[in-house]
Design a protein around this motif. Structure first.
Motif, mmCIF file in Angstrom:
data_model
loop_
_atom_site.group_PDB
_atom_site.id
_atom_site.type_symbol
_atom_site.label_atom_id
_atom_site.label_comp_id
_atom_site.label_asym_id
_atom_site.label_seq_id
_atom_site.Cartn_x
_atom_site.Cartn_y
_atom_site.Cartn_z
ATOM 1 N N THR A 99 25.533 32.080 28.283
ATOM 2 C CA THR A 99 26.923 32.264 27.864
ATOM 3 C C THR A 99 27.328 33.726 27.997
ATOM 4 O OG1 THR A 99 26.690 30.430 26.315
ATOM 5 C CG2 THR A 99 28.549 31.912 25.971
ATOM 6 N N GLN A 100 26.436 34.635 27.611
ATOM 7 C CA GLN A 100 26.723 36.065 27.733
ATOM 8 C C GLN A 100 26.860 36.469 29.202
ATOM 9 O OE1 GLN A 100 23.420 37.703 25.568
ATOM 10 N NE2 GLN A 100 24.430 37.476 23.579
ATOM 11 N N LYS A 101 25.973 35.957 30.048
ATOM 12 C CA LYS A 101 26.050 36.272 31.479
ATOM 13 C C LYS A 101 27.342 35.738 32.090
ATOM 14 C CE LYS A 101 21.116 36.569 32.393
ATOM 15 N NZ LYS A 101 19.964 35.994 33.115
ATOM 16 N N LEU A 102 27.754 34.532 31.679
ATOM 17 C CA LEU A 102 28.994 33.956 32.170
ATOM 18 C C LEU A 102 30.190 34.816 31.755
ATOM 19 C CD1 LEU A 102 30.503 31.670 33.584
ATOM 20 C CD2 LEU A 102 30.544 30.473 31.390
ATOM 21 N N ALA A 103 30.186 35.273 30.520
ATOM 22 C CA ALA A 103 31.279 36.129 30.048
ATOM 23 C C ALA A 103 31.331 37.428 30.845
ATOM 24 C CB ALA A 103 31.114 36.412 28.561
ATOM 25 N N ILE A 104 30.170 37.988 31.136
ATOM 26 C CA ILE A 104 30.124 39.221 31.930
ATOM 27 C C ILE A 104 30.660 38.965 33.333
ATOM 28 C CG2 ILE A 104 28.551 40.875 33.033
ATOM 29 C CD1 ILE A 104 26.798 40.622 30.476
ATOM 30 N N LEU A 105 30.265 37.850 33.938
ATOM 31 C CA LEU A 105 30.742 37.528 35.285
ATOM 32 C C LEU A 105 32.243 37.263 35.299
ATOM 33 C CD1 LEU A 105 27.830 35.269 36.580
ATOM 34 C CD2 LEU A 105 28.439 37.564 37.373
ATOM 35 N N GLU A 106 32.770 36.577 34.288
ATOM 36 C CA GLU A 106 34.218 36.355 34.209
ATOM 37 C C GLU A 106 34.958 37.676 34.057
ATOM 38 O OE1 GLU A 106 34.755 33.610 30.984
ATOM 39 O OE2 GLU A 106 34.492 31.861 32.277
ATOM 40 N N GLN A 107 34.435 38.572 33.273
ATOM 41 C CA GLN A 107 35.063 39.884 33.080
ATOM 42 C C GLN A 107 35.050 40.664 34.391
ATOM 43 O OE1 GLN A 107 36.589 40.157 30.386
ATOM 44 N NE2 GLN A 107 37.240 42.257 30.495
ATOM 45 N N GLU A 108 33.960 40.573 35.130
ATOM 46 C CA GLU A 108 33.856 41.250 36.416
ATOM 47 C C GLU A 108 34.849 40.655 37.412
ATOM 48 O OE1 GLU A 108 32.346 44.111 39.010
ATOM 49 O OE2 GLU A 108 32.067 43.877 36.857
ATOM 50 N N LEU A 109 35.034 39.337 37.369
ATOM 51 C CA LEU A 109 35.989 38.674 38.250
ATOM 52 C C LEU A 109 37.411 39.142 37.945
ATOM 53 C CD1 LEU A 109 36.396 36.522 40.452
ATOM 54 C CD2 LEU A 109 36.621 34.837 38.628
ATOM 55 N N VAL A 110 37.750 39.254 36.683
ATOM 56 C CA VAL A 110 39.076 39.731 36.290
ATOM 57 C C VAL A 110 39.257 41.180 36.745
ATOM 58 C CG1 VAL A 110 40.511 40.347 34.299
ATOM 59 C CG2 VAL A 110 39.350 38.136 34.365
ATOM 60 N N ARG A 111 38.236 41.974 36.595
ATOM 61 C CA ARG A 111 38.305 43.387 36.988
ATOM 62 C C ARG A 111 38.517 43.523 38.497
ATOM 63 N NH1 ARG A 111 35.386 47.436 39.011
ATOM 64 N NH2 ARG A 111 33.524 46.196 39.326
ATOM 65 N N LEU A 112 37.956 42.617 39.272
ATOM 66 C CA LEU A 112 38.097 42.687 40.724
ATOM 67 C C LEU A 112 39.411 42.083 41.212
ATOM 68 C CD1 LEU A 112 34.466 41.802 41.832
ATOM 69 C CD2 LEU A 112 35.592 44.037 41.914
ATOM 70 N N GLY A 113 40.236 41.600 40.296
ATOM 71 C CA GLY A 113 41.554 41.116 40.665
ATOM 72 C C GLY A 113 41.661 39.615 40.767
ATOM 73 N N SER A 115 41.222 35.654 39.063
ATOM 74 C CA SER A 115 41.687 35.010 37.848
ATOM 75 C C SER A 115 40.520 34.246 37.235
ATOM 76 C CB SER A 115 42.828 34.048 38.162
ATOM 77 O OG SER A 115 43.154 33.314 37.009
ATOM 78 N N ALA A 116 40.203 34.561 36.025
ATOM 79 C CA ALA A 116 39.119 33.865 35.326
ATOM 80 C C ALA A 116 39.704 32.767 34.459
ATOM 81 C CB ALA A 116 38.310 34.848 34.477
ATOM 82 N N ASP A 117 39.142 31.627 34.534
ATOM 83 C CA ASP A 117 39.556 30.498 33.691
ATOM 84 C C ASP A 117 38.987 30.724 32.299
ATOM 85 O OD1 ASP A 117 40.438 28.139 32.669
ATOM 86 O OD2 ASP A 117 38.921 26.903 33.685
ATOM 87 N N THR A 118 39.866 31.010 31.355
ATOM 88 C CA THR A 118 39.405 31.329 30.005
ATOM 89 C C THR A 118 39.257 30.101 29.134
ATOM 90 O OG1 THR A 118 41.656 31.750 29.315
ATOM 91 C CG2 THR A 118 40.339 33.642 30.043
ATOM 92 N N GLU A 119 39.765 28.957 29.604
ATOM 93 C CA GLU A 119 39.636 27.727 28.838
ATOM 94 C C GLU A 119 38.306 27.070 29.150
ATOM 95 O OE1 GLU A 119 41.737 26.369 26.578
ATOM 96 O OE2 GLU A 119 42.873 28.233 26.745
ATOM 97 N N PRO A 120 37.603 26.570 28.144
ATOM 98 C CA PRO A 120 36.366 25.841 28.418
ATOM 99 C C PRO A 120 36.659 24.549 29.169
ATOM 100 C CG PRO A 120 36.797 25.964 26.031
ATOM 101 C CD PRO A 120 37.891 26.698 26.734
ATOM 102 N N ALA A 121 35.765 24.181 30.063
ATOM 103 C CA ALA A 121 35.990 23.020 30.915
ATOM 104 C C ALA A 121 36.000 21.725 30.100
ATOM 105 C CB ALA A 121 34.891 22.956 31.981
ATOM 106 N N ASP A 122 34.877 21.124 29.835
ATOM 107 C CA ASP A 122 34.789 19.889 29.078
ATOM 108 C C ASP A 122 33.931 20.135 27.842
ATOM 109 O OD1 ASP A 122 36.352 18.232 30.513
ATOM 110 O OD2 ASP A 122 34.736 17.278 31.642
ATOM 111 N N ASP A 123 34.572 20.259 26.723
ATOM 112 C CA ASP A 123 33.828 20.413 25.474
ATOM 113 C C ASP A 123 33.689 19.056 24.822
ATOM 114 O OD1 ASP A 123 35.123 23.638 24.443
ATOM 115 O OD2 ASP A 123 33.282 23.129 25.505
ATOM 116 N N ASP A 124 32.505 18.728 24.397
ATOM 117 C CA ASP A 124 32.275 17.499 23.641
ATOM 118 C C ASP A 124 32.547 17.802 22.184
ATOM 119 O OD1 ASP A 124 31.566 16.153 25.914
ATOM 120 O OD2 ASP A 124 29.429 16.620 25.685
ATOM 121 N N GLU A 125 33.717 17.443 21.737
ATOM 122 C CA GLU A 125 34.108 17.796 20.373
ATOM 123 C C GLU A 125 33.647 16.792 19.392
ATOM 124 O OE1 GLU A 125 38.263 18.711 20.180
ATOM 125 O OE2 GLU A 125 38.120 19.969 21.924
#
Length: 125
Positions: A99-113, A115-125
């Motif tokens: 989860t931490q690595k994914l957050a870092i990669l999403e932040q890097e994607l946003v920094r490079l211009g 769009s990071a999908d900030t919504e979780p895909a399929d959460d089993d609620e």
């Protein structure tokens, strides 16, 4: 007494057969199957040779022999639970790191211009 021996031996063989079925259907994996084969073998051996329980009881200083399989069984259950907790802790640690690595990669994607999908895909609620 012979009926108890036969019943225990049949239970051991039936348990071994069930384990083989589960392994073949890919419902039970190697290390777990080995553990359960040990349980099936112990059930079979103690069913066929009930004097072994009495001998082991006297050898370990337990003079009421029927309590020995109960003590051993409970000890093995506790060891199994400990192993499950260790495995669960490892999985939780791996999930947290992923989860931490994914957050870092999403932040890097946003920094490079991008769009990071900030919504979780399929959460089993």
């Amino acid at each position: 007494m012979l009926t108890g021996q036969i019943t225990s031996a049949i239970l051991g063989v039936a348990l071994a057969g069930a384990i083989l079925f589960l392994v073949r259907r890919d419902h039970l994996h190697g290390p777990y199957a080995i553990w359960w084969f040990g349980v099936a073998a112990a059930t079979f051996v103690l069913g066929v040779f009930p004097g072994l329980v009495v001998w082991l009881g006297h050898a370990t200083g337990i003079f009421y022999a029927p309590v020995l399989p109960i003590i051993i069984g409970l000890s093995l259950v506790l060891l199994r639970l400990l192993k499950l907790d260790i495995d669960r802790s490892k999985q939780e640690r791996r999930l947290r790191r992923l989860t931490q690595k994914l957050a870092i990669l999403e932040q890097e994607l946003v920094r490079l211009g991008g769009s990071a999908d900030t919504e979780p895909a399929d959460d089993d609620e």
